[in-house]
Design a protein around this motif. Structure first.
Motif, PDB file in Angstrom:
ATOM      1  N   ASP A 104      17.867   5.691 -14.114  1.00  0.00           N
ATOM      2  CA  ASP A 104      16.592   5.905 -13.541  1.00  0.00           C
ATOM      3  C   ASP A 104      16.293   4.703 -12.563  1.00  0.00           C
ATOM      4  OD1 ASP A 104      16.031   7.799 -15.390  1.00  0.00           O
ATOM      5  OD2 ASP A 104      14.670   6.759 -16.838  1.00  0.00           O
ATOM      6  N   PRO A 105      15.429   4.773 -11.521  1.00  0.00           N
ATOM      7  CA  PRO A 105      15.252   4.008 -10.418  1.00  0.00           C
ATOM      8  C   PRO A 105      14.586   2.620 -11.219  1.00  0.00           C
ATOM      9  CG  PRO A 105      13.758   5.694 -10.112  1.00  0.00           C
ATOM     10  CD  PRO A 105      14.741   6.217 -11.185  1.00  0.00           C
ATOM     11  N   SER A 106      14.790   1.488 -10.600  1.00  0.00           N
ATOM     12  CA  SER A 106      14.101   0.409 -11.256  1.00  0.00           C
ATOM     13  C   SER A 106      12.903   0.100 -10.610  1.00  0.00           C
ATOM     14  CB  SER A 106      14.966  -0.860 -10.527  1.00  0.00           C
ATOM     15  OG  SER A 106      14.686  -1.026  -8.975  1.00  0.00           O
ATOM     16  N   ILE A 107      12.009  -0.502 -11.439  1.00  0.00           N
ATOM     17  CA  ILE A 107      10.509  -0.843 -11.225  1.00  0.00           C
ATOM     18  C   ILE A 107      10.196  -1.175  -9.681  1.00  0.00           C
ATOM     19  CG2 ILE A 107       8.470  -2.282 -11.624  1.00  0.00           C
ATOM     20  CD1 ILE A 107       9.392  -2.864 -14.303  1.00  0.00           C
ATOM     21  N   LEU A 108      11.376  -1.922  -8.872  1.00  0.00           N
ATOM     22  CA  LEU A 108      11.082  -2.368  -7.610  1.00  0.00           C
ATOM     23  C   LEU A 108      11.435  -1.288  -6.774  1.00  0.00           C
ATOM     24  CD1 LEU A 108      10.831  -4.600  -5.275  1.00  0.00           C
ATOM     25  CD2 LEU A 108      13.341  -5.062  -5.620  1.00  0.00           C
ATOM     26  N   GLN A 109      12.402  -0.517  -7.107  1.00  0.00           N
ATOM     27  CA  GLN A 109      12.503   0.729  -6.289  1.00  0.00           C
ATOM     28  C   GLN A 109      11.537   1.896  -6.339  1.00  0.00           C
ATOM     29  OE1 GLN A 109      15.660   1.457  -4.218  1.00  0.00           O
ATOM     30  NE2 GLN A 109      14.310   2.918  -3.547  1.00  0.00           N
ATOM     31  N   ARG A 110      10.877   2.104  -7.624  1.00  0.00           N
ATOM     32  CA  ARG A 110       9.686   2.928  -7.842  1.00  0.00           C
ATOM     33  C   ARG A 110       8.694   2.422  -6.736  1.00  0.00           C
ATOM     34  NH1 ARG A 110      11.458   3.147 -13.173  1.00  0.00           N
ATOM     35  NH2 ARG A 110       9.761   1.788 -13.672  1.00  0.00           N
ATOM     36  N   ALA A 111       8.457   1.057  -6.600  1.00  0.00           N
ATOM     37  CA  ALA A 111       7.196   0.508  -5.910  1.00  0.00           C
ATOM     38  C   ALA A 111       7.517   0.672  -4.450  1.00  0.00           C
ATOM     39  CB  ALA A 111       7.136  -0.813  -6.261  1.00  0.00           C
ATOM     40  N   ILE A 112       8.714   0.554  -3.951  1.00  0.00           N
ATOM     41  CA  ILE A 112       9.296   0.747  -2.625  1.00  0.00           C
ATOM     42  C   ILE A 112       9.057   2.270  -2.158  1.00  0.00           C
ATOM     43  CG2 ILE A 112      10.849   0.642  -1.171  1.00  0.00           C
ATOM     44  CD1 ILE A 112      12.017  -1.921  -2.547  1.00  0.00           C
ATOM     45  N   ASP A 113       9.575   3.125  -3.282  1.00  0.00           N
ATOM     46  CA  ASP A 113       9.141   4.674  -3.076  1.00  0.00           C
ATOM     47  C   ASP A 113       7.687   5.109  -2.624  1.00  0.00           C
ATOM     48  OD1 ASP A 113      11.945   5.121  -3.029  1.00  0.00           O
ATOM     49  OD2 ASP A 113      12.009   5.406  -5.150  1.00  0.00           O
ATOM     50  N   TRP A 114       7.036   4.304  -3.728  1.00  0.00           N
ATOM     51  CA  TRP A 114       5.517   4.578  -3.723  1.00  0.00           C
ATOM     52  C   TRP A 114       4.920   3.717  -2.178  1.00  0.00           C
ATOM     53  CZ3 TRP A 114       1.305   1.479  -3.198  1.00  0.00           C
ATOM     54  CH2 TRP A 114       0.017   1.871  -3.134  1.00  0.00           C
ATOM     55  N   ILE A 115       5.387   2.841  -1.797  1.00  0.00           N
ATOM     56  CA  ILE A 115       4.719   2.378  -0.581  1.00  0.00           C
ATOM     57  C   ILE A 115       5.317   3.281   0.734  1.00  0.00           C
ATOM     58  CG2 ILE A 115       5.273   0.602   1.182  1.00  0.00           C
ATOM     59  CD1 ILE A 115       5.322  -1.241  -1.179  1.00  0.00           C
ATOM     60  N   TRP A 116       6.505   3.786   0.677  1.00  0.00           N
ATOM     61  CA  TRP A 116       6.793   4.850   1.659  1.00  0.00           C
ATOM     62  C   TRP A 116       6.156   6.060   1.791  1.00  0.00           C
ATOM     63  CZ3 TRP A 116       8.937   2.856   5.789  1.00  0.00           C
ATOM     64  CH2 TRP A 116       9.871   1.865   5.768  1.00  0.00           C
ATOM     65  N   HIS A 117       5.852   6.531   0.338  1.00  0.00           N
ATOM     66  CA  HIS A 117       4.896   7.760   0.313  1.00  0.00           C
ATOM     67  C   HIS A 117       3.672   7.399   1.023  1.00  0.00           C
ATOM     68  CE1 HIS A 117       3.690  11.521  -1.404  1.00  0.00           C
ATOM     69  NE2 HIS A 117       2.606  10.822  -1.956  1.00  0.00           N
ATOM     70  N   GLN A 118       3.042   6.440   0.504  1.00  0.00           N
ATOM     71  CA  GLN A 118       1.789   5.933   1.228  1.00  0.00           C
ATOM     72  C   GLN A 118       1.908   5.875   2.574  1.00  0.00           C
ATOM     73  OE1 GLN A 118      -1.024   6.091  -0.601  1.00  0.00           O
ATOM     74  NE2 GLN A 118       0.350   6.681  -2.450  1.00  0.00           N
ATOM     75  N   LEU A 119       3.021   5.363   3.265  1.00  0.00           N
ATOM     76  CA  LEU A 119       2.920   5.079   4.733  1.00  0.00           C
ATOM     77  C   LEU A 119       3.325   6.469   5.102  1.00  0.00           C
ATOM     78  CD1 LEU A 119       5.413   2.257   4.980  1.00  0.00           C
ATOM     79  CD2 LEU A 119       3.073   2.297   5.560  1.00  0.00           C
ATOM     80  N   ASP A 120       4.230   7.597   4.601  1.00  0.00           N
ATOM     81  CA  ASP A 120       4.161   8.919   5.101  1.00  0.00           C
ATOM     82  C   ASP A 120       2.671   9.642   5.217  1.00  0.00           C
ATOM     83  OD1 ASP A 120       6.913   8.467   5.484  1.00  0.00           O
ATOM     84  OD2 ASP A 120       7.615   9.472   3.695  1.00  0.00           O
ATOM     85  N   ASN A 121       2.145   9.433   4.130  1.00  0.00           N
ATOM     86  CA  ASN A 121       0.766  10.105   4.050  1.00  0.00           C
ATOM     87  C   ASN A 121      -0.341   9.625   5.361  1.00  0.00           C
ATOM     88  OD1 ASN A 121       1.358  11.809   1.930  1.00  0.00           O
ATOM     89  ND2 ASN A 121       0.687  10.471   0.401  1.00  0.00           N
ATOM     90  N   ALA A 122      -0.059   8.114   5.483  1.00  0.00           N
ATOM     91  CA  ALA A 122      -1.149   7.659   6.279  1.00  0.00           C
ATOM     92  C   ALA A 122      -0.653   8.193   7.799  1.00  0.00           C
ATOM     93  CB  ALA A 122      -0.933   6.185   6.292  1.00  0.00           C
ATOM     94  N   LEU A 123       0.650   8.092   8.018  1.00  0.00           N
ATOM     95  CA  LEU A 123       1.224   8.576   9.440  1.00  0.00           C
ATOM     96  C   LEU A 123       0.868   9.981   9.591  1.00  0.00           C
ATOM     97  CD1 LEU A 123       4.544   6.703   9.497  1.00  0.00           C
ATOM     98  CD2 LEU A 123       2.468   6.112  10.885  1.00  0.00           C
ATOM     99  N   ALA A 124       1.115  10.874   8.505  1.00  0.00           N
ATOM    100  CA  ALA A 124       0.708  12.396   8.749  1.00  0.00           C
ATOM    101  C   ALA A 124      -0.843  12.458   9.040  1.00  0.00           C
ATOM    102  CB  ALA A 124       0.723  12.885   7.395  1.00  0.00           C
ATOM    103  N   THR A 125      -1.830  11.485   8.397  1.00  0.00           N
ATOM    104  CA  THR A 125      -3.085  11.439   8.659  1.00  0.00           C
ATOM    105  C   THR A 125      -3.413  11.196  10.040  1.00  0.00           C
ATOM    106  OG1 THR A 125      -3.640  10.938   6.540  1.00  0.00           O
ATOM    107  CG2 THR A 125      -5.346  10.524   8.162  1.00  0.00           C
TER     108      THR A 125
END
Length: 223
Positions: free
Chosen positions: A40-61
């Protein structure tokens, strides 16, 4: 993983009925086994993935046709905040590695070593150890200038004074550099001054007064 629930089979193939709640609890306990979560990914890795996911959504907007200029600026600002937050969390607060050395003398009117010592003692008596350390270090260097072991120079730093004085007083070179580091640390606020720091520089000041300079070979031969 064992199969739990109604209609499960015993090892011999005979059917057995397990109540629903105990079966659910047993399955949950089984899934909590660490062997199933080794990759399983670490807490830090999950947090980084969440940030990139938010960035992708923002750029798509931002890239959508229905986004006006004001909305785009707001989204870009949010993206910048998310990036900064992610970098700060991952790397911590930026630290300034390179710094300009503090100047020894910042007063307009030159003072004698005796005046610096008197001011240092007044600060020490009042428990103002940072000011006491700085004034005593200035007294130390000014005394070396008065003995012509150092050329008077307003822009000199503590480290420069220690290096120059160490050539004439090699026996005290290490102590001079230690005092210079202490002065810089306290001047920048990286280290809290106390009585022991003041005493260290005061003892060195007194020791230097009793130390005779070492002449260079050329000067020694001329003498």
């Amino acid at each position: 993983m064992p199969i739990w629930g109604e209609g499960a089979l015993l090892a011999g193939g005979a059917p057995v009925t397990v109540p629903r709640d105990p079966a659910r609890d047993a399955a949950r306990d089984e899934l909590l086994n660490p062997v199933y979560h080794q990759n399983d990914p670490s807490i830090l890795q999950r947090a980084i993935d969440w940030i990139w996911h938010q960035l992708d959504n923002a750029l798509a907007t931002v890239g959508s046709t229905g986004t006006n200029g004001t909305t785009g600026l707001i989204v870009f600002a949010l993206v910048a905040v998310l990036i900064a937050a992610g970098v700060w969390w991952r790397l911590g607060a930026p630290r300034r590695e390179a710094r300009t050395a503090a100047l020894l003398f910042d007063d307009q009117l030159p003072r004698t070593a005796a005046q610096y010592r008197a001011d240092a003692q007044q600060h020490a008596d009042a428990g103002r150890w940072s000011e006491a350390v700085r004034e005593r270090m200035r007294a130390l260097v000014r005394a070396l200038e008065e003995r012509t072991l150092l050329d008077p120079r307003p822009g000199r730093t503590a480290a420069e004074a220690a290096t120059e004085a160490g050539r004439a007083l090699p026996a005290q070179a290490a102590a001079l550099h230690a005092a210079a580091r202490l002065f810089d640390d306290i001047a920048y606020g990286d280290r809290a001054a106390d009585q022991s720091a003041y005493q260290l520089i005061g003892d060195l000041d007194q020791a230097l007064e009793r130390t005779r300079p070492t002449l260079s070979p050329a000067l020694d031969g001329a003498a």
